[in-house]
Design an enzyme around this catalytic site. Structure first.
Site, mmCIF file in Angstrom:
data_model
loop_
_atom_site.group_PDB
_atom_site.id
_atom_site.type_symbol
_atom_site.label_atom_id
_atom_site.label_comp_id
_atom_site.label_asym_id
_atom_site.label_seq_id
_atom_site.Cartn_x
_atom_site.Cartn_y
_atom_site.Cartn_z
ATOM 1 N N CYS A 332 0.941 -1.050 -0.142
ATOM 2 C CA CYS A 332 0.045 0.042 -0.112
ATOM 3 C C CYS A 332 0.791 1.247 0.119
ATOM 4 O O CYS A 332 0.425 2.285 -0.922
ATOM 5 C CB CYS A 332 -0.842 0.011 1.133
ATOM 6 S SG CYS A 332 -1.618 -1.673 1.505
ATOM 7 N N ARG A 361 7.091 -10.909 5.461
ATOM 8 C CA ARG A 361 6.456 -10.679 6.804
ATOM 9 C C ARG A 361 7.401 -11.675 7.777
ATOM 10 O O ARG A 361 7.315 -12.852 7.303
ATOM 11 C CB ARG A 361 5.125 -10.945 6.932
ATOM 12 C CG ARG A 361 4.235 -9.775 6.201
ATOM 13 C CD ARG A 361 2.779 -10.030 6.144
ATOM 14 N NE ARG A 361 2.250 -9.093 5.351
ATOM 15 C CZ ARG A 361 0.701 -9.191 4.968
ATOM 16 N NH1 ARG A 361 0.096 -9.920 5.649
ATOM 17 N NH2 ARG A 361 0.338 -8.282 4.409
ATOM 18 N N GLN A 379 1.669 -10.672 -3.106
ATOM 19 C CA GLN A 379 0.039 -10.325 -2.943
ATOM 20 C C GLN A 379 -0.641 -9.952 -4.405
ATOM 21 O O GLN A 379 0.048 -8.895 -4.832
ATOM 22 C CB GLN A 379 -0.255 -9.393 -1.826
ATOM 23 C CG GLN A 379 -0.339 -9.717 -0.528
ATOM 24 C CD GLN A 379 -0.964 -8.595 0.615
ATOM 25 O OE1 GLN A 379 -0.537 -7.635 0.374
ATOM 26 N NE2 GLN A 379 -1.767 -8.906 1.504
ATOM 27 N N ASP A 381 -2.644 -7.600 -5.192
ATOM 28 C CA ASP A 381 -3.168 -6.388 -4.427
ATOM 29 C C ASP A 381 -3.756 -5.349 -5.559
ATOM 30 O O ASP A 381 -3.378 -5.651 -6.651
ATOM 31 C CB ASP A 381 -2.065 -5.587 -3.977
ATOM 32 C CG ASP A 381 -2.300 -5.391 -2.534
ATOM 33 O OD1 ASP A 381 -3.408 -4.971 -2.317
ATOM 34 O OD2 ASP A 381 -1.193 -5.073 -1.725
ATOM 35 N N HIS A 383 -5.461 -1.176 -5.493
ATOM 36 C CA HIS A 383 -5.979 -0.047 -4.834
ATOM 37 C C HIS A 383 -7.034 0.502 -5.643
ATOM 38 O O HIS A 383 -6.823 0.977 -6.822
ATOM 39 C CB HIS A 383 -5.009 1.250 -4.359
ATOM 40 C CG HIS A 383 -4.244 0.463 -3.201
ATOM 41 N ND1 HIS A 383 -2.542 0.146 -3.439
ATOM 42 C CD2 HIS A 383 -4.353 -0.160 -2.024
ATOM 43 C CE1 HIS A 383 -2.228 -0.481 -2.281
ATOM 44 N NE2 HIS A 383 -3.242 -0.742 -1.395
ATOM 45 N N LYS A 463 -13.076 -4.415 6.815
ATOM 46 C CA LYS A 463 -12.808 -5.402 5.648
ATOM 47 C C LYS A 463 -14.222 -6.457 5.481
ATOM 48 O O LYS A 463 -14.504 -7.072 6.360
ATOM 49 C CB LYS A 463 -11.384 -6.136 5.662
ATOM 50 C CG LYS A 463 -11.302 -7.077 6.730
ATOM 51 C CD LYS A 463 -9.882 -7.646 6.927
ATOM 52 C CE LYS A 463 -9.748 -8.561 8.140
ATOM 53 N NZ LYS A 463 -8.568 -9.250 7.928
ATOM 54 N N HIS A 509 -8.490 -1.349 -0.566
ATOM 55 C CA HIS A 509 -7.586 -2.054 -0.576
ATOM 56 C C HIS A 509 -8.297 -3.606 -1.168
ATOM 57 O O HIS A 509 -9.312 -3.821 -0.396
ATOM 58 C CB HIS A 509 -6.708 -2.629 0.484
ATOM 59 C CG HIS A 509 -6.188 -1.521 1.184
ATOM 60 N ND1 HIS A 509 -4.783 -1.047 1.166
ATOM 61 C CD2 HIS A 509 -6.819 -0.719 1.865
ATOM 62 C CE1 HIS A 509 -4.437 -0.237 1.802
ATOM 63 N NE2 HIS A 509 -5.737 0.036 2.539
HETATM 64 ZN ZN LIG Z 1 -3.336 -1.778 0.143
#
Ligand SMILES: [Zn+2]
Ligand SMILES: [Zn+2]
Length: 635
Positions: A332, A361, A379, A381, A383, A463, A509
């Site tokens: 992000c 991570r 990921q 991902d 946005h 979420k 997200h």
């Molecule tokens: Zn994000």
């Protein structure tokens, strides 16, 4: 007298103090036999609890999903009782029911429990269950509770942590007593169809600074048939273990030089690339722009994003030119910088920017598990930037996209709405409330049902989680849509509205597969390694019957398939035909072509589909056409 209102709306009068058990008996003896517990004014209680005022009553029968939870939880008590009868000095942590059964965390002192000890515990459980011991409930003061568990340091700790004024209840069966809120099955005779499944180490209260207790997993069902079919499923899952299949099919490997950092092998790389191409293709069609942001970024950025304060313990860091850097645990913040490079107008909205971003991570070494729990993963991902009035429509669009993508893999799902965490969160509570409502409204607008998970949101926003169900009846949390009204604030993101004024955009997200690595792990087990044609690393295996006679034709077919972008391998070794066919089977290749005299003579192929006995002879043109169509249809 009191009035009891039943689930069907009818009301009957009874003497105050009557139990749900007696109420059921008054209706019919056969109904009473099927009763496990009761729901009184919404709360689950034991069947024999006295009812002293007017209430709404629902009888929980065997076929109610709640009944299975109660049975399994009660089975944990029975297991503890059995353990105590064999190991009198054992001390007990917690023993909850879980998705498919129950466990109990137990301190066996110096004794190291092994799988070989489980049958003895099971035997003791059978014996105790047969005694039909009543589970009796008793409310006690904190002092009484502490006295009852004076010899058990874990229970003592739990009791000491209970808030003042909380009703403490003990449940006893025979000479065994446990600290518990209940409810339970009325007596131990209900616990008939159970099995102890496995052992694991579990730190007391999940904290690695504490002692590691022995966790015994078990399961329990009302019927022998249900238990048996579950045990069969467990066996099948073991066969499908993605770590085992990953090795056999040459998909990925792990090395002690980097625990939790998977290596992709050539075959796995093809699978991965196909999955990613599919993702890119769909996202471009859906109007996404695609970017890639750096793996490492300056600490200052993570301070702005809030990760440094809220997620620091999971981040790897390094120093560049005397400045502290962090390897991104999420994509992000990099995405925010990309947004900020330019001035945006409301006309650009919704602005959808996607990234297959590699994140790192830190996970405890004990938590690592094949591709399911790794330390770096990609990921998928994206946005989505927009105005607040677009939220409902955009979420609806997204759910449709998720629907489609999951259906390609034959995965069904349900949605859970996770709300503000109680402790670690950034932003105003009012902002959270508005965000949570927007997500719920979006789901209502498209008639999607969902379950609420209180307090389970990310630290930056509520979420929607998509819980997938695979062919082995397991639930996986993969997709997520998170509404974030905080990061745009922290990064001071703006757009120009209709009136030429600067405004704050709303941002989502979202991830669909979640982690590509983990999703592939799930797919390996979901398909048992027999992937659909479009995903299979090798789609066709070409096997000449006799190398002396049919090798040239086999090579010609091989080249032709390659020309048609079909992934093909020829097996031209000097081995017996049967051996080669069996090997292609173990590699779970979708199509085997066996080419002999007949095929050479009429320029045809004879194929066998993986998992089918039938052999089919077709022209080479028809074969190519069929496979290409299947690939196109994502079959
Ligand atoms: Zn994000
Ligand atoms: Zn209990």
């Amino acid at each position: 007298m009191i009035n009891i209102k039943f689930a069907d709306g009818s009301v009957k009068s009874f003497e105050a103090g009557i139990s749900a058990d007696a109420v059921a008996a008054s209706i019919s003896p056969s109904l009473r036999k099927k009763c496990i517990a009761a729901r009184v004014n919404g709360a689950l209680v034991d069947l024999n609890r006295p009812i002293v005022q007017d209430v709404d009553l629902e009888l929980i029968l065997e076929d109610n999903p709640e009944a299975l939870h109660i049975l399994r939880h009660s089975s944990a008590h029975l297991m503890a009782q059995a353990v105590k009868s064999i190991y009198p000095n054992a001390q007990f942590g917690v023993g909850p029911e879980i998705e498919e059964g129950f466990y109990y965390d137990i301190d066996f002192g110096d004794k190291v429990l092994t799988d070989a000890d489980l049958p003895e515990i099971e035997k003791a459980m059978v014996k105790l269950a047969a005694q039909n011991q009543i589970l009796s409930r008793r409310e006690v003061s904190k002092e009484e509770a502490l006295k009852a568990f004076a010899s058990d340091k874990y229970k003592t700790e739990l009791i000491n942590d209970l808030p003042a004024g909380e009703v403490i209840t003990l449940y006893s069966q025979g000479d065994f007593t446990d600290l518990c809120r209940g409810p339970h099955v009325p007596s131990t005779k209900w616990i008939k169809n159970f099995k102890l499944l496995s052992l694991a180490g579990a730190y007391w209260r999940g904290d690695s600074k504490n002692k590691q207790l022995t966790r015994i997993y078990g399961t329990s069902f009302f019927s022998a048939e249900a238990l048996e079919s579950y045990l069969n499923l467990v066996e099948e899952r073991k066969k499908r273990d993605h770590r085992k299949l990953g090795k056999e099919l040459d998909l990925f490997m792990l090395s002690d030089y980097g625990p939790g950092f998977p290596f992709w092998l050539p075959k796995g790389m093809i699978l991965r690339r196909e999955l990613e191409s599919f993702w890119y293709k769909v996202h471009l069609k859906e109007g996404y722009q695609l970017i890639q942001t750096p793996i490492m970024l300056n600490k200052e950025l993570w301070i702005i994003s809030g990760h440094w304060m809220n997620y620091r313990e999971n981040m790897y860091t390094s120093t560049i030119d005397d400045q502290e850097y962090a390897i991104k645990p999420m994509n992000c913040p990099g995405g925010m910088l990309v947004y900020k490079r330019d001035i945006h107008s409301y006309k650009d909205f919704p602005l959808k920017v996607g990234e297959l971003g590699l994140v790192h991570r830190h996970e405890a070494s004990g938590a690592l598990n094949g591709l399911f729990r790794v330390r770096n993963f990609t990921q998928d991902d994206a946005h989505i930037f927009m105005t607040e009035d677009m939220i409902v429509k955009e979420i609806a669009e997204l759910v449709r996209l998720y629907d489609y993508m999951y259906s390609v893999f034959g995965l069904s799902y349900h949605i859970e709405l996770s709300t503000r965490p109680l402790e670690k969160y950034i932003g105003e509570i009012a902002t959270w409330d508005r965000a949570e409502k927007a997500l719920a409204d979006a789901l209502h607008s498209i008639g999607k049902e969902y379950k609420v998970n209180p307090g389970d949101g990310a630290f930056y926003g509520p979420k929607l989680d998509f819980k997938l169900r695979d062919s082995m009846n397991r639930i996986w949390q993969c997709g997520t849509i998170q509404l974030d009204m905080n990061l745009p604030e922290r990064f001071d993101l703006t757009y120009i509205d209709q009136n030429g004024e600067k405004k704050r955009p709303v941002m989502l997200h979202r991830a669909l597969f979640g982690s590509i690595e983990r999703f592939i792990g799930i797919l390996i087990e979901h398909y048992a390694g027999a992937f659909p044609v479009w995903l299979s690393p090798v789609q066709v295996k070409v096997i000449p019957v006799n190398n002396n006679l049919h090798l040239d034709y086999a090579k010609e077919i091989n080249a032709l398939l390659l020309d048609n972008e079909i992934r093909v391998e020829g097996d031209y070794r000097e081995e017996k035909l049967g051996y080669k066919i069996r090997e292609a089977q173990t590699k779970k290749i979708p199509y085997q072509l066996v080419l002999g005299d007949k095929e050479v003579a009429d320029r045809s192929v004879t194929y066998r589909r993986y998992g089918q006995e039938e052999q089919v002879n077709v022209s080479i043109e028809d074969f190519v056409k069929m496979i290409k169509q299947q690939i196109k249809d994502l079959k």
